[in-house]
Design an enzyme around this catalytic site. Structure first.
Site, PDB file in Angstrom:
ATOM      1  N   TYR A   1     -90.672  91.417 103.566  1.00  0.00           N
ATOM      2  CA  TYR A   1     -89.745  91.358 104.060  1.00  0.00           C
ATOM      3  C   TYR A   1     -88.921  91.061 103.221  1.00  0.00           C
ATOM      4  O   TYR A   1     -88.095  91.534 103.193  1.00  0.00           O
ATOM      5  CB  TYR A   1     -89.480  89.828 104.819  1.00  0.00           C
ATOM      6  CG  TYR A   1     -90.119  89.564 106.200  1.00  0.00           C
ATOM      7  CD1 TYR A   1     -89.391  90.547 107.268  1.00  0.00           C
ATOM      8  CD2 TYR A   1     -91.226  88.640 106.558  1.00  0.00           C
ATOM      9  CE1 TYR A   1     -90.073  90.932 108.744  1.00  0.00           C
ATOM     10  CE2 TYR A   1     -91.352  88.975 107.789  1.00  0.00           C
ATOM     11  CZ  TYR A   1     -91.068  89.315 108.614  1.00  0.00           C
ATOM     12  OH  TYR A   1     -91.276  89.522 109.830  1.00  0.00           O
TER      13      TYR A   1
ATOM     14  N   HIS B   1     -97.548  84.241 110.529  1.00  0.00           N
ATOM     15  CA  HIS B   1     -98.123  85.611 109.104  1.00  0.00           C
ATOM     16  C   HIS B   1     -99.714  84.344 108.552  1.00  0.00           C
ATOM     17  O   HIS B   1     -99.674  83.564 108.232  1.00  0.00           O
ATOM     18  CB  HIS B   1     -98.034  85.972 108.102  1.00  0.00           C
ATOM     19  CG  HIS B   1     -96.443  86.474 108.683  1.00  0.00           C
ATOM     20  ND1 HIS B   1     -95.264  86.923 108.129  1.00  0.00           N
ATOM     21  CD2 HIS B   1     -95.720  87.278 109.553  1.00  0.00           C
ATOM     22  CE1 HIS B   1     -94.172  87.056 107.918  1.00  0.00           C
ATOM     23  NE2 HIS B   1     -95.067  87.427 109.462  1.00  0.00           N
TER      24      HIS B   1
ATOM     25  N   HIS C   1     -86.781  92.914 116.809  1.00  0.00           N
ATOM     26  CA  HIS C   1     -87.436  92.833 116.146  1.00  0.00           C
ATOM     27  C   HIS C   1     -86.584  92.881 114.309  1.00  0.00           C
ATOM     28  O   HIS C   1     -87.659  91.785 113.652  1.00  0.00           O
ATOM     29  CB  HIS C   1     -89.149  93.528 115.721  1.00  0.00           C
ATOM     30  CG  HIS C   1     -90.608  92.657 114.448  1.00  0.00           C
ATOM     31  ND1 HIS C   1     -90.911  91.843 115.239  1.00  0.00           N
ATOM     32  CD2 HIS C   1     -90.187  92.931 113.331  1.00  0.00           C
ATOM     33  CE1 HIS C   1     -92.159  91.411 114.414  1.00  0.00           C
ATOM     34  NE2 HIS C   1     -91.637  91.924 112.533  1.00  0.00           N
TER      35      HIS C   1
ATOM     36  N   ARG D   1     -91.356  86.558 117.368  1.00  0.00           N
ATOM     37  CA  ARG D   1     -92.053  87.078 117.557  1.00  0.00           C
ATOM     38  C   ARG D   1     -91.188  87.669 119.164  1.00  0.00           C
ATOM     39  O   ARG D   1     -90.665  86.091 119.675  1.00  0.00           O
ATOM     40  CB  ARG D   1     -93.535  87.788 117.573  1.00  0.00           C
ATOM     41  CG  ARG D   1     -93.889  88.030 116.382  1.00  0.00           C
ATOM     42  CD  ARG D   1     -94.984  88.578 116.177  1.00  0.00           C
ATOM     43  NE  ARG D   1     -95.968  88.155 115.047  1.00  0.00           N
ATOM     44  CZ  ARG D   1     -97.053  86.663 114.693  1.00  0.00           C
ATOM     45  NH1 ARG D   1     -96.681  85.907 115.102  1.00  0.00           N
ATOM     46  NH2 ARG D   1     -97.142  87.290 113.558  1.00  0.00           N
TER      47      ARG D   1
ATOM     48  N   LYS E   1     -99.987  86.146 117.954  1.00  0.00           N
ATOM     49  CA  LYS E   1    -100.585  87.619 117.128  1.00  0.00           C
ATOM     50  C   LYS E   1    -101.994  86.920 116.278  1.00  0.00           C
ATOM     51  O   LYS E   1    -101.945  85.667 115.461  1.00  0.00           O
ATOM     52  CB  LYS E   1     -99.982  88.325 115.799  1.00  0.00           C
ATOM     53  CG  LYS E   1    -100.318  89.023 115.710  1.00  0.00           C
ATOM     54  CD  LYS E   1     -99.641  90.125 114.778  1.00  0.00           C
ATOM     55  CE  LYS E   1    -100.145  91.624 113.989  1.00  0.00           C
ATOM     56  NZ  LYS E   1     -99.002  92.223 113.549  1.00  0.00           N
TER      57      LYS E   1
ATOM     58  N   ARG F   1     -85.455  89.098 113.692  1.00  0.00           N
ATOM     59  CA  ARG F   1     -86.743  88.578 113.478  1.00  0.00           C
ATOM     60  C   ARG F   1     -86.772  88.631 111.336  1.00  0.00           C
ATOM     61  O   ARG F   1     -86.921  87.609 110.934  1.00  0.00           O
ATOM     62  CB  ARG F   1     -88.221  88.526 113.798  1.00  0.00           C
ATOM     63  CG  ARG F   1     -88.884  87.819 113.036  1.00  0.00           C
ATOM     64  CD  ARG F   1     -90.952  88.413 113.524  1.00  0.00           C
ATOM     65  NE  ARG F   1     -92.123  88.669 112.903  1.00  0.00           N
ATOM     66  CZ  ARG F   1     -92.431  86.719 112.896  1.00  0.00           C
ATOM     67  NH1 ARG F   1     -92.271  86.274 113.629  1.00  0.00           N
ATOM     68  NH2 ARG F   1     -93.322  86.814 112.169  1.00  0.00           N
TER      69      ARG F   1
END
Length: 192
Positions: A186, A177, A143, A45, A70, A146
């Site tokens: 994705y 994640h 982003h 990120r 995150k 990514r």
């Protein structure tokens, strides 16, 4: 409702990196080239990348330590040797161009301070406009690099006959994640 990502081709990533080399001053060019290349090959990120401290980048082991990502998580991100070599080249050039930085971050602004997310986004928008990717209907984001990394990894696994379900947890952890469903998402943007 998630925004549909721009799936970068290798040629487009190459054009972006070539455009960074035209930036001035030289430290700004080197920083943005290394930063965007790292995101493209690691799936970091933007906040994780610009938040890297010098001590978080182990060029000997080829591992990044992502702190306070995150959800407050910390994770290790191993890199391909070519990425480690590129970061080493950037670090050497950075240290020549800014021998007395005002920040201990790995990526430096042209005045030796930490990068701001807003400044990086502004530069990215300028570059993607200059290379013809950004226009009235196309709005690529950092982003998306990514996102493209994740899609490329999944497609490469599929083409190689790898059991994607068996490896999904590894990719999820690599990307930071919490839930593999976030990684499966994705797949929705790629026709493959």
């Amino acid at each position: 409702a998630r925004r549909i990502p721009h799936l970068w081709s290798q040629a487009q990533v190459g054009a972006l990196l070539a455009a960074t080399r035209q930036l001035r001053p030289p430290l700004r060019a080197a920083t943005h080239e290394a930063l965007f290349a790292l995101i493209a090959v690691s799936g970091l990120r933007i906040g994780e990348a610009i938040g890297l401290a010098r001590d978080d980048v182990d060029l000997t082991a080829g591992v990044l330590t992502i702190r306070d990502a995150k959800f407050g998580h910390t994770r290790l991100v191993p890199l391909h040797p070519s990425a480690t070599d590129a970061l080493g080249s950037y670090a050497a050039r950075r240290d020549r161009l800014s021998p007395k930085p005002r920040s201990r971050t790995f990526f430096l602004s042209s005045v030796g301070t930490a990068l701001s997310a807003g400044g990086v986004h502004h530069t990215f928008n300028q570059l993607t406009t200059a290379i013809g990717l950004r226009g009235a209907t196309a709005r690529p984001r950092i982003h998306d690099l990514r996102h493209c990394f994740a899609v490329r990894t999944l497609v490469d696994w599929h083409r190689s006959g790898v059991d994607i379900g068996g490896r999904m947890a590894v990719l999820s952890g690599y990307l930071g994640h919490v839930n593999p469903a976030d990684t499966y998402w994705y797949l929705s943007a790629a026709p493959e």
